[in-house]
Design an enzyme around this catalytic site. Structure first.
Site: not given
Ligand code: NAD
Length: 276
Positions: A17, A14-15, A91, A166-167, A170, A199
Protein backbone atom coordinates in the site's frame (compact mmCIF):
# COMPACT_ATOMS: atom_id res chain seq x y z
CA UNK A 1 10.87 11.13 -21.94
CA UNK A 2 10.18 7.40 -21.77
CA UNK A 3 12.29 5.44 -19.31
CA UNK A 4 12.51 1.76 -20.20
CA UNK A 5 13.28 -0.63 -17.34
CA UNK A 6 12.31 -3.67 -19.41
CA UNK A 7 13.90 -6.87 -18.11
CA UNK A 8 15.15 -5.27 -14.86
CA UNK A 9 14.51 -7.23 -11.71
CA UNK A 10 13.28 -5.05 -8.81
CA UNK A 11 12.46 -5.60 -5.16
CA UNK A 12 10.22 -3.12 -3.35
CA UNK A 13 9.58 -3.62 0.36
CA UNK A 14 6.42 -2.29 1.98
CA UNK A 15 4.79 -2.56 -1.44
CA UNK A 16 1.29 -3.56 -0.33
CA UNK A 17 0.00 0.00 0.00
CA UNK A 18 0.91 3.67 0.22
CA UNK A 19 4.22 4.87 -1.17
CA UNK A 20 5.63 1.37 -1.76
CA UNK A 21 2.66 0.41 -3.91
CA UNK A 22 3.09 3.58 -6.01
CA UNK A 23 6.81 2.81 -6.41
CA UNK A 24 6.08 -0.77 -7.47
CA UNK A 25 3.44 0.38 -9.96
CA UNK A 26 5.83 2.95 -11.45
CA UNK A 27 8.62 0.38 -11.84
CA UNK A 28 6.28 -2.24 -13.31
CA UNK A 29 4.78 0.41 -15.61
CA UNK A 30 8.29 1.04 -16.97
CA UNK A 31 8.69 -2.67 -17.68
CA UNK A 32 10.54 -3.96 -14.61
CA UNK A 33 9.71 -7.36 -13.08
CA UNK A 34 8.82 -6.48 -9.52
CA UNK A 35 8.90 -8.56 -6.33
CA UNK A 36 6.49 -6.97 -3.85
CA UNK A 37 7.42 -7.66 -0.22
CA UNK A 38 5.18 -6.85 2.73
CA UNK A 39 3.88 -8.26 5.99
CA UNK A 40 0.26 -7.71 4.87
CA UNK A 41 -0.51 -10.64 2.54
CA UNK A 42 -4.04 -9.58 1.56
CA UNK A 43 -3.11 -6.04 0.54
CA UNK A 44 -0.04 -7.47 -1.23
CA UNK A 45 -2.27 -9.69 -3.40
CA UNK A 46 -4.44 -6.69 -4.28
CA UNK A 47 -1.38 -4.72 -5.41
CA UNK A 48 -0.08 -7.65 -7.45
CA UNK A 49 -3.47 -8.03 -9.17
CA UNK A 50 -3.61 -4.29 -9.94
CA UNK A 51 -0.13 -4.42 -11.51
CA UNK A 52 -0.94 -7.52 -13.55
CA UNK A 53 -4.25 -6.01 -14.62
CA UNK A 54 -2.31 -3.00 -15.96
CA UNK A 55 -0.07 -5.37 -17.96
CA UNK A 56 2.90 -5.45 -15.56
CA UNK A 57 4.84 -8.37 -14.09
CA UNK A 58 4.79 -8.84 -10.31
CA UNK A 59 5.24 -11.54 -7.67
CA UNK A 60 4.89 -11.40 -3.90
CA UNK A 61 6.88 -12.20 -0.78
CA UNK A 62 4.61 -12.09 2.27
CA UNK A 63 6.37 -11.87 5.63
CA UNK A 64 7.67 -9.72 8.44
CA UNK A 65 10.96 -8.35 7.14
CA UNK A 66 12.35 -7.93 10.65
CA UNK A 67 12.49 -11.72 11.11
CA UNK A 68 16.16 -12.76 11.03
CA UNK A 69 15.74 -15.13 8.09
CA UNK A 70 13.29 -12.98 6.05
CA UNK A 71 15.87 -10.93 4.14
CA UNK A 72 17.75 -13.97 2.85
CA UNK A 73 14.47 -15.65 1.85
CA UNK A 74 13.30 -12.50 0.10
CA UNK A 75 16.50 -12.21 -1.96
CA UNK A 76 16.34 -15.93 -2.80
CA UNK A 77 12.74 -15.46 -3.99
CA UNK A 78 13.79 -12.52 -6.17
CA UNK A 79 16.60 -14.55 -7.77
CA UNK A 80 14.43 -17.64 -8.23
CA UNK A 81 11.65 -15.59 -9.84
CA UNK A 82 13.58 -13.19 -12.04
CA UNK A 83 17.20 -14.39 -12.03
CA UNK A 84 18.76 -11.04 -11.14
CA UNK A 85 18.87 -8.17 -8.64
CA UNK A 86 18.91 -4.82 -10.46
CA UNK A 87 16.86 -2.49 -8.24
CA UNK A 88 16.27 -2.69 -4.48
CA UNK A 89 13.98 -0.19 -2.74
CA UNK A 90 13.98 -0.43 1.06
CA UNK A 91 10.67 1.27 1.79
CA UNK A 92 8.84 -0.83 4.44
CA UNK A 93 8.29 1.09 7.64
CA UNK A 94 5.93 2.44 10.25
CA UNK A 95 5.92 4.84 13.16
CA UNK A 96 5.56 4.07 16.88
CA UNK A 97 5.73 7.46 18.52
CA UNK A 98 6.07 8.75 22.07
CA UNK A 99 8.20 11.19 24.03
CA UNK A 100 11.46 9.67 25.24
CA UNK A 101 10.38 9.10 28.87
CA UNK A 102 7.50 6.94 27.63
CA UNK A 103 9.52 5.05 25.01
CA UNK A 104 10.18 1.41 25.90
CA UNK A 105 13.27 -0.55 24.85
CA UNK A 106 11.06 -2.75 22.66
CA UNK A 107 9.54 0.29 20.95
CA UNK A 108 12.92 1.92 20.25
CA UNK A 109 14.42 -1.37 19.04
CA UNK A 110 11.46 -2.02 16.73
CA UNK A 111 12.15 1.25 14.92
CA UNK A 112 15.79 0.29 14.37
CA UNK A 113 14.75 -3.23 13.33
CA UNK A 114 12.51 -2.16 10.45
CA UNK A 115 14.20 1.06 9.30
CA UNK A 116 17.86 0.09 9.34
CA UNK A 117 18.46 -3.54 10.35
CA UNK A 118 16.08 -5.03 7.76
CA UNK A 119 17.61 -2.90 4.94
CA UNK A 120 21.11 -3.89 6.15
CA UNK A 121 20.25 -7.59 6.09
CA UNK A 122 18.60 -7.37 2.67
CA UNK A 123 21.56 -5.61 1.11
CA UNK A 124 24.02 -7.99 2.78
CA UNK A 125 22.01 -10.89 1.39
CA UNK A 126 22.12 -9.27 -2.09
CA UNK A 127 25.86 -8.61 -2.00
CA UNK A 128 27.06 -12.07 -3.04
CA UNK A 129 25.01 -11.99 -6.24
CA UNK A 130 25.97 -8.39 -7.00
CA UNK A 131 29.70 -9.03 -6.60
CA UNK A 132 29.81 -12.27 -8.60
CA UNK A 133 27.44 -11.03 -11.30
CA UNK A 134 29.42 -7.82 -11.79
CA UNK A 135 32.59 -9.90 -12.17
CA UNK A 136 30.92 -12.07 -14.84
CA UNK A 137 29.59 -9.01 -16.68
CA UNK A 138 33.02 -7.34 -16.64
CA UNK A 139 34.63 -10.47 -18.09
CA UNK A 140 32.08 -10.32 -20.90
CA UNK A 141 32.74 -6.59 -21.46
CA UNK A 142 29.29 -5.60 -20.23
CA UNK A 143 28.59 -2.67 -17.90
CA UNK A 144 25.34 -2.82 -15.93
CA UNK A 145 24.33 -0.15 -13.42
CA UNK A 146 22.32 -1.39 -10.45
CA UNK A 147 20.24 0.69 -8.05
CA UNK A 148 19.57 0.81 -4.33
CA UNK A 149 17.16 3.34 -2.87
CA UNK A 150 16.66 3.51 0.90
CA UNK A 151 13.75 5.44 2.33
CA UNK A 152 14.36 7.99 5.07
CA UNK A 153 12.38 10.94 6.43
CA UNK A 154 12.82 14.56 7.41
CA UNK A 155 12.42 13.14 10.91
CA UNK A 156 15.74 11.36 10.30
CA UNK A 157 17.52 14.34 8.75
CA UNK A 158 16.11 17.05 11.09
CA UNK A 159 14.76 15.16 14.16
CA UNK A 160 11.13 15.33 15.32
CA UNK A 161 9.66 15.59 18.83
CA UNK A 162 7.99 12.30 19.80
CA UNK A 163 10.01 10.21 17.35
CA UNK A 164 13.30 9.31 19.08
CA UNK A 165 13.16 5.73 17.77
CA UNK A 166 11.81 6.48 14.31
CA UNK A 167 14.21 9.41 13.78
CA UNK A 168 17.16 7.27 14.94
CA UNK A 169 16.27 4.49 12.49
CA UNK A 170 15.76 6.94 9.66
CA UNK A 171 19.06 8.71 10.43
CA UNK A 172 20.89 5.37 10.63
CA UNK A 173 19.74 4.29 7.19
CA UNK A 174 21.46 7.40 5.78
CA UNK A 175 24.76 6.11 7.26
CA UNK A 176 24.11 2.74 5.62
CA UNK A 177 23.35 4.47 2.31
CA UNK A 178 26.49 6.59 2.25
CA UNK A 179 28.71 3.70 3.30
CA UNK A 180 27.36 1.28 0.70
CA UNK A 181 27.70 3.97 -1.96
CA UNK A 182 31.44 3.88 -1.18
CA UNK A 183 31.68 0.09 -0.97
CA UNK A 184 29.59 -0.65 -4.08
CA UNK A 185 30.75 2.06 -6.45
CA UNK A 186 33.27 -0.48 -7.77
CA UNK A 187 30.34 -2.75 -8.72
CA UNK A 188 28.54 0.09 -10.49
CA UNK A 189 25.72 0.17 -7.95
CA UNK A 190 24.30 3.59 -7.11
CA UNK A 191 23.05 3.78 -3.51
CA UNK A 192 20.89 6.76 -2.61
CA UNK A 193 18.20 7.73 -0.11
CA UNK A 194 14.92 9.57 -0.52
CA UNK A 195 13.53 11.34 2.54
CA UNK A 196 9.86 12.22 2.62
CA UNK A 197 8.08 15.10 4.29
CA UNK A 198 4.33 14.58 4.70
CA UNK A 199 2.95 12.11 2.18
CA UNK A 200 -0.75 11.32 2.34
CA UNK A 201 -0.83 7.67 3.48
CA UNK A 202 -2.22 5.98 6.61
CA UNK A 203 0.99 6.91 8.47
CA UNK A 204 -0.08 10.54 8.73
CA UNK A 205 -3.88 10.23 9.00
CA UNK A 206 -5.49 11.91 12.03
CA UNK A 207 -5.29 9.43 14.93
CA UNK A 208 -9.07 9.04 15.24
CA UNK A 209 -9.08 7.40 11.79
CA UNK A 210 -9.39 3.60 12.39
CA UNK A 211 -6.90 3.04 9.53
CA UNK A 212 -4.18 4.23 11.93
CA UNK A 213 -4.56 1.11 14.14
CA UNK A 214 -2.17 -1.31 12.41
CA UNK A 215 -0.78 -4.78 13.00
CA UNK A 216 2.84 -5.53 12.20
CA UNK A 217 3.71 -9.18 12.94
CA UNK A 218 2.49 -9.76 16.52
CA UNK A 219 2.35 -6.02 17.37
CA UNK A 220 -0.64 -3.70 17.36
CA UNK A 221 0.62 -0.16 16.86
CA UNK A 222 -1.07 3.20 16.55
CA UNK A 223 0.41 5.22 13.67
CA UNK A 224 -1.03 8.54 12.45
CA UNK A 225 -0.67 12.11 13.71
CA UNK A 226 -2.55 14.26 16.21
CA UNK A 227 -5.06 16.26 14.14
CA UNK A 228 -3.72 19.61 15.44
CA UNK A 229 -0.09 18.65 14.69
CA UNK A 230 -1.09 17.59 11.18
CA UNK A 231 -2.86 20.90 10.53
CA UNK A 232 0.11 22.88 11.90
CA UNK A 233 2.57 20.86 9.80
CA UNK A 234 0.46 21.37 6.68
CA UNK A 235 0.62 25.13 7.11
CA UNK A 236 4.45 24.92 7.01
CA UNK A 237 4.69 23.19 3.64
CA UNK A 238 5.86 25.80 1.10
CA UNK A 239 4.06 24.03 -1.75
CA UNK A 240 0.86 24.23 0.31
CA UNK A 241 -0.27 20.59 0.16
CA UNK A 242 0.53 17.10 1.31
CA UNK A 243 2.49 14.93 -1.11
CA UNK A 244 0.70 12.11 -2.91
CA UNK A 245 2.14 8.56 -2.99
CA UNK A 246 2.84 9.20 -6.69
CA UNK A 247 4.83 12.37 -5.84
CA UNK A 248 6.90 10.21 -3.51
CA UNK A 249 7.28 7.40 -6.04
CA UNK A 250 8.48 9.84 -8.70
CA UNK A 251 11.49 10.84 -6.58
CA UNK A 252 12.36 7.18 -5.97
CA UNK A 253 11.89 6.35 -9.65
CA UNK A 254 14.55 8.92 -10.54
CA UNK A 255 17.10 6.98 -8.45
CA UNK A 256 15.95 3.69 -10.03
CA UNK A 257 16.39 5.04 -13.56
CA UNK A 258 19.45 5.65 -15.77
CA UNK A 259 18.92 9.41 -15.21
CA UNK A 260 20.75 8.99 -11.88
CA UNK A 261 23.58 6.74 -13.10
CA UNK A 262 26.25 9.25 -12.00
CA UNK A 263 24.68 10.08 -8.61
CA UNK A 264 25.45 8.01 -5.52
CA UNK A 265 25.50 8.45 -1.74
CA UNK A 266 22.97 11.29 -1.85
CA UNK A 267 19.82 12.07 0.12
CA UNK A 268 17.00 13.68 -1.85
CA UNK A 269 14.20 15.28 0.18
CA UNK A 270 10.74 14.98 -1.36
CA UNK A 271 8.57 17.11 0.91
CA UNK A 272 7.19 20.13 -0.91
CA UNK A 273 9.93 22.24 0.69
CA UNK A 274 9.04 21.39 4.30
CA UNK A 275 11.57 21.00 7.13
CA UNK A 276 10.74 20.36 10.77
N1 NAD B 1 3.84 8.99 4.72
C1 NAD B 1 4.76 9.86 5.11
O1 NAD B 1 4.46 11.05 5.33
C2 NAD B 1 6.18 9.44 5.27
C3 NAD B 1 7.13 10.42 5.62
C4 NAD B 1 8.46 10.07 5.74
C5 NAD B 1 8.86 8.77 5.50
N2 NAD B 1 7.93 7.82 5.20
C6 NAD B 1 8.40 6.45 4.99
O2 NAD B 1 7.92 5.96 3.77
C7 NAD B 1 7.84 4.54 3.83
C8 NAD B 1 6.47 4.09 3.35
O3 NAD B 1 5.47 4.57 4.26
P1 NAD B 1 3.95 4.84 3.86
O4 NAD B 1 3.65 6.23 4.24
O5 NAD B 1 3.70 4.37 2.49
O6 NAD B 1 3.22 3.90 4.94
P2 NAD B 1 2.12 2.75 4.74
O7 NAD B 1 1.74 2.34 6.13
O8 NAD B 1 1.05 3.21 3.82
O9 NAD B 1 2.94 1.58 4.01
C9 NAD B 1 4.04 0.95 4.64
C10 NAD B 1 4.03 -0.54 4.29
O10 NAD B 1 5.17 -1.14 4.96
C11 NAD B 1 4.75 -2.41 5.44
N3 NAD B 1 5.57 -2.84 6.55
C12 NAD B 1 5.76 -2.20 7.73
N4 NAD B 1 6.52 -2.94 8.54
C13 NAD B 1 6.83 -4.09 7.87
C14 NAD B 1 7.57 -5.25 8.21
N5 NAD B 1 8.12 -5.42 9.41
N6 NAD B 1 7.71 -6.20 7.26
C15 NAD B 1 7.12 -6.07 6.03
N7 NAD B 1 6.38 -5.00 5.69
C16 NAD B 1 6.24 -4.02 6.59
C17 NAD B 1 3.31 -2.19 5.87
O11 NAD B 1 2.56 -3.40 5.97
C18 NAD B 1 2.77 -1.26 4.79
O12 NAD B 1 2.13 -1.97 3.75
C19 NAD B 1 8.15 4.16 5.29
O13 NAD B 1 9.49 3.78 5.40
C20 NAD B 1 7.91 5.45 6.03
O14 NAD B 1 8.62 5.52 7.23
C21 NAD B 1 6.61 8.13 5.06
Amino acid sequence: MHIDLGGKSALVTGAARGIGRAIAESLAGAGANVLLADVDGDALDETRSAIEHAGGIAATFAGDLTRTDASQQCIETLLRRYGSIDIVVNNAGYTWDSVIQKTTDEQFQSMLDIHVIAPFRLLRAASEFIRSQTKREREEGEIVTRKVVNITSISGTDGNAGQAGYASGKAAVIGLTKTLAKEWGRYNVTVNAVGFGLIDTRLIQPMDNPETEITIGHRHVHVGMQAATREAALSHIPLGRLGTPQDAANAVFFFCSPLSDYITGEVLICGGGVHF
